[in-house]
Design a protein around this motif. Structure first.
Motif, mmCIF file in Angstrom:
data_model
loop_
_atom_site.group_PDB
_atom_site.id
_atom_site.type_symbol
_atom_site.label_atom_id
_atom_site.label_comp_id
_atom_site.label_asym_id
_atom_site.label_seq_id
_atom_site.Cartn_x
_atom_site.Cartn_y
_atom_site.Cartn_z
ATOM 1 N N ASP A 1 36.961 39.847 37.508
ATOM 2 C CA ASP A 1 38.402 40.017 37.295
ATOM 3 C C ASP A 1 38.710 41.509 37.231
ATOM 4 O O ASP A 1 38.193 42.224 36.359
ATOM 5 C CB ASP A 1 38.838 39.331 36.003
ATOM 6 N N ILE A 2 39.542 41.951 38.156
ATOM 7 C CA ILE A 2 39.837 43.376 38.313
ATOM 8 C C ILE A 2 41.240 43.690 37.810
ATOM 9 O O ILE A 2 42.203 42.989 38.134
ATOM 10 C CB ILE A 2 39.740 43.782 39.806
ATOM 11 N N ASP A 3 41.351 44.759 37.006
ATOM 12 C CA ASP A 3 42.646 45.285 36.587
ATOM 13 C C ASP A 3 42.469 46.791 36.411
ATOM 14 O O ASP A 3 42.170 47.278 35.322
ATOM 15 C CB ASP A 3 43.113 44.618 35.294
ATOM 16 N N GLU A 4 42.630 47.521 37.497
ATOM 17 C CA GLU A 4 42.335 48.944 37.508
ATOM 18 C C GLU A 4 43.486 49.722 38.134
ATOM 19 O O GLU A 4 44.429 49.138 38.691
ATOM 20 C CB GLU A 4 41.041 49.215 38.300
ATOM 21 N N ASP B 1 26.492 36.422 29.299
ATOM 22 C CA ASP B 1 27.038 36.073 30.603
ATOM 23 C C ASP B 1 28.203 36.942 31.051
ATOM 24 O O ASP B 1 28.750 36.718 32.132
ATOM 25 C CB ASP B 1 27.511 34.611 30.605
ATOM 26 N N THR B 2 28.590 37.927 30.246
ATOM 27 C CA THR B 2 29.801 38.688 30.553
ATOM 28 C C THR B 2 29.584 40.178 30.339
ATOM 29 O O THR B 2 28.971 40.594 29.356
ATOM 30 C CB THR B 2 30.979 38.214 29.678
ATOM 31 N N LEU B 3 30.092 40.959 31.278
ATOM 32 C CA LEU B 3 30.169 42.413 31.151
ATOM 33 C C LEU B 3 31.634 42.796 31.286
ATOM 34 O O LEU B 3 32.255 42.532 32.314
ATOM 35 C CB LEU B 3 29.345 43.099 32.238
ATOM 36 N N GLN B 4 32.195 43.402 30.239
ATOM 37 C CA GLN B 4 33.576 43.855 30.286
ATOM 38 C C GLN B 4 33.609 45.351 30.087
ATOM 39 O O GLN B 4 32.955 45.898 29.201
ATOM 40 C CB GLN B 4 34.418 43.173 29.210
ATOM 41 N N VAL B 5 34.382 46.030 30.942
ATOM 42 C CA VAL B 5 34.590 47.467 30.810
ATOM 43 C C VAL B 5 36.095 47.702 30.856
ATOM 44 O O VAL B 5 36.730 47.576 31.913
ATOM 45 C CB VAL B 5 33.897 48.256 31.927
ATOM 46 N N GLY B 6 36.684 47.978 29.710
ATOM 47 C CA GLY B 6 38.126 48.157 29.657
ATOM 48 C C GLY B 6 38.840 46.877 30.076
ATOM 49 O O GLY B 6 38.533 45.787 29.590
ATOM 50 N N PRO B 7 39.797 46.970 30.993
ATOM 51 C CA PRO B 7 40.585 45.801 31.354
ATOM 52 C C PRO B 7 39.930 44.892 32.397
ATOM 53 O O PRO B 7 40.482 43.847 32.735
ATOM 54 C CB PRO B 7 41.863 46.421 31.928
ATOM 55 N N SER B 8 38.773 45.266 32.934
ATOM 56 C CA SER B 8 38.103 44.480 33.970
ATOM 57 C C SER B 8 36.809 43.889 33.434
ATOM 58 O O SER B 8 36.218 44.408 32.485
ATOM 59 C CB SER B 8 37.809 45.350 35.191
ATOM 60 N N ARG B 9 36.361 42.801 34.060
ATOM 61 C CA ARG B 9 35.135 42.183 33.575
ATOM 62 C C ARG B 9 34.449 41.399 34.686
ATOM 63 O O ARG B 9 35.064 41.017 35.692
ATOM 64 C CB ARG B 9 35.404 41.251 32.402
ATOM 65 N N MET B 10 33.142 41.173 34.483
ATOM 66 C CA MET B 10 32.339 40.299 35.324
ATOM 67 C C MET B 10 31.793 39.183 34.444
ATOM 68 O O MET B 10 31.294 39.449 33.348
ATOM 69 C CB MET B 10 31.170 41.054 35.955
ATOM 70 N N HIS B 11 31.845 37.937 34.944
ATOM 71 C CA HIS B 11 31.384 36.797 34.159
ATOM 72 C C HIS B 11 30.607 35.836 35.047
ATOM 73 O O HIS B 11 31.073 35.449 36.125
ATOM 74 C CB HIS B 11 32.565 36.064 33.522
ATOM 75 N N TRP B 12 29.406 35.461 34.607
ATOM 76 C CA TRP B 12 28.592 34.480 35.316
ATOM 77 C C TRP B 12 28.915 33.103 34.743
ATOM 78 O O TRP B 12 28.689 32.849 33.553
ATOM 79 C CB TRP B 12 27.111 34.798 35.164
ATOM 80 N N ASP B 13 29.462 32.202 35.594
ATOM 81 C CA ASP B 13 29.883 30.893 35.088
ATOM 82 C C ASP B 13 28.835 29.804 35.314
ATOM 83 O O ASP B 13 29.117 28.618 35.119
ATOM 84 C CB ASP B 13 31.217 30.477 35.727
ATOM 85 N N GLY B 14 27.629 30.211 35.691
ATOM 86 C CA GLY B 14 26.556 29.262 35.950
ATOM 87 C C GLY B 14 26.343 28.979 37.420
ATOM 88 O O GLY B 14 25.265 28.526 37.827
ATOM 89 N N ARG B 15 27.347 29.293 38.214
ATOM 90 C CA ARG B 15 27.259 29.083 39.670
ATOM 91 C C ARG B 15 27.705 30.305 40.458
ATOM 92 O O ARG B 15 27.155 30.608 41.501
ATOM 93 C CB ARG B 15 28.104 27.885 40.083
ATOM 94 N N SER B 16 28.697 31.007 39.926
ATOM 95 C CA SER B 16 29.275 32.156 40.624
ATOM 96 C C SER B 16 29.461 33.322 39.670
ATOM 97 O O SER B 16 29.624 33.140 38.455
ATOM 98 C CB SER B 16 30.639 31.801 41.241
ATOM 99 N N LEU B 17 29.461 34.521 40.242
ATOM 100 C CA LEU B 17 29.842 35.721 39.503
ATOM 101 C C LEU B 17 31.337 35.933 39.742
ATOM 102 O O LEU B 17 31.767 36.178 40.877
ATOM 103 C CB LEU B 17 29.052 36.934 39.974
ATOM 104 N N VAL B 18 32.130 35.798 38.678
ATOM 105 C CA VAL B 18 33.582 35.935 38.769
ATOM 106 C C VAL B 18 33.962 37.320 38.247
ATOM 107 O O VAL B 18 33.668 37.668 37.098
ATOM 108 C CB VAL B 18 34.292 34.835 37.971
#
Length: 277
Positions: A65-68, A46-63
């Protein structure tokens, strides 16, 4: 797919050239696209992380988190959260090549989005979209030029894909999506040229006869690529959507890749904060 570092590596290890690209538009807009090595990549179901940022599927939404850190011409932090909530998930997959070497996957063509980035004016909510492209070959191997557009309509959203392959054949498609995620082939109005981008990239999209599409917001201009908000008229309805034009004949030019490297820095190493190496 537009990492010059990946191209120069011989495209041997895609996991060693990964990034989360963020672009904001308008006054104070930023562009971040840091090419990172495989040490920066973390994946779960459910999660793709690349360095300090990531995408996470929580079952309803794609969240997301950006840190670039944005690149030239304005170098600064880009932090915050983006949430994409699909109205529905589609099962549509559209092959762009006869052998399946390129596939377009519109996961959620009708979505809601909220943006909360740590900068003045970078907080908003509205109409969103989520798709992906997959491929086993470089785009410039098989295509010379393509345009893509997605236009919200009173009935949902309509997407157009128009491409010219390197062998001279064309790929033209139009798909209408309803809010429930159902899709159907649509009758596309004629392909209509409009004003070229700042880098003189050719642009065209679909419009009713007698209507010339026009850019209402410039988003991203590169020597081989243009992204903008475009207003056109489809089947009697005036609509505004996101439009892209991609000149892959230009992208094949080694000089263009060298220019792109200034906007896409390479960071090979990565360690989680607090981790020892």
């Amino acid at each position: 797919m537009f990492s010059p570092w990946y191209a120069w590596s011989g495209r041997r290890d895609p996991a060693d050239n990964c990034c989360i690209n963020v672009a904001t538009y308008g006054p104070g807009g930023r562009f971040t696209m840091t090419d990172r090595g495989r040490d920066a990549l973390r994946t779960t179901r459910d999660t793709l992380q690349v360095g300090p940022s990531r995408m996470h599927w929580d079952g309803r939404s794609l969240v997301i988190d950006i840190d670039e850190v944005s690149g030239l011409p304005v170098i600064s932090r880009v932090r915050g959260t983006i949430k994409v909530t699909p109205r529905a998930i589609t099962g549509v997959e559209l092959p762009l090549a006869a052998d399946g070497g390129h596939v377009w996957r519109p996961f959620a063509p009708v979505s809601d989005i909220t943006v909360a980035l740590e900068a003045k004016g970078w907080h908003w909510s509205g109409h969103g979209y989520f798709d992906a492209n997959f491929g086993t070959r470089a785009l410039e191997e098989d295509f010379d030029f393509w345009t893509w557009g997605r236009f919200p309509t009173s009935a949902g959203a309509t997407c157009f894909y128009d491409a010219v392959r390197r062998d001279g054949s064309r790929f033209d498609t139009a798909i209408a999506f309803a809010p429930d995620g159902s899709a159907r082939s649509a009758i596309a109005p004629p392909r209509t040229a409009f004003k070229r981008s700042l880098w003189q990239v050719k642009r065209e999209t679909r419009s009713d006869p007698g209507t010339v599409p026009r850019q209402v917001l410039g988003m991203l201009d590169a020597p081989f690529y243009s992204r903008s908000a475009v207003r056109t008229r489809l089947n009697g309805e005036t609509v505004t959507g996101v439009h892209e034009a991609l000149d892959l004949a230009r992208y094949r030019n080694p000089l263009v890749k060298a220019m792109l490297a200034f906007r896409v820095p390479r960071r090979r190493g990565w360690a989680e904060p607090g981790a020892s190496r």
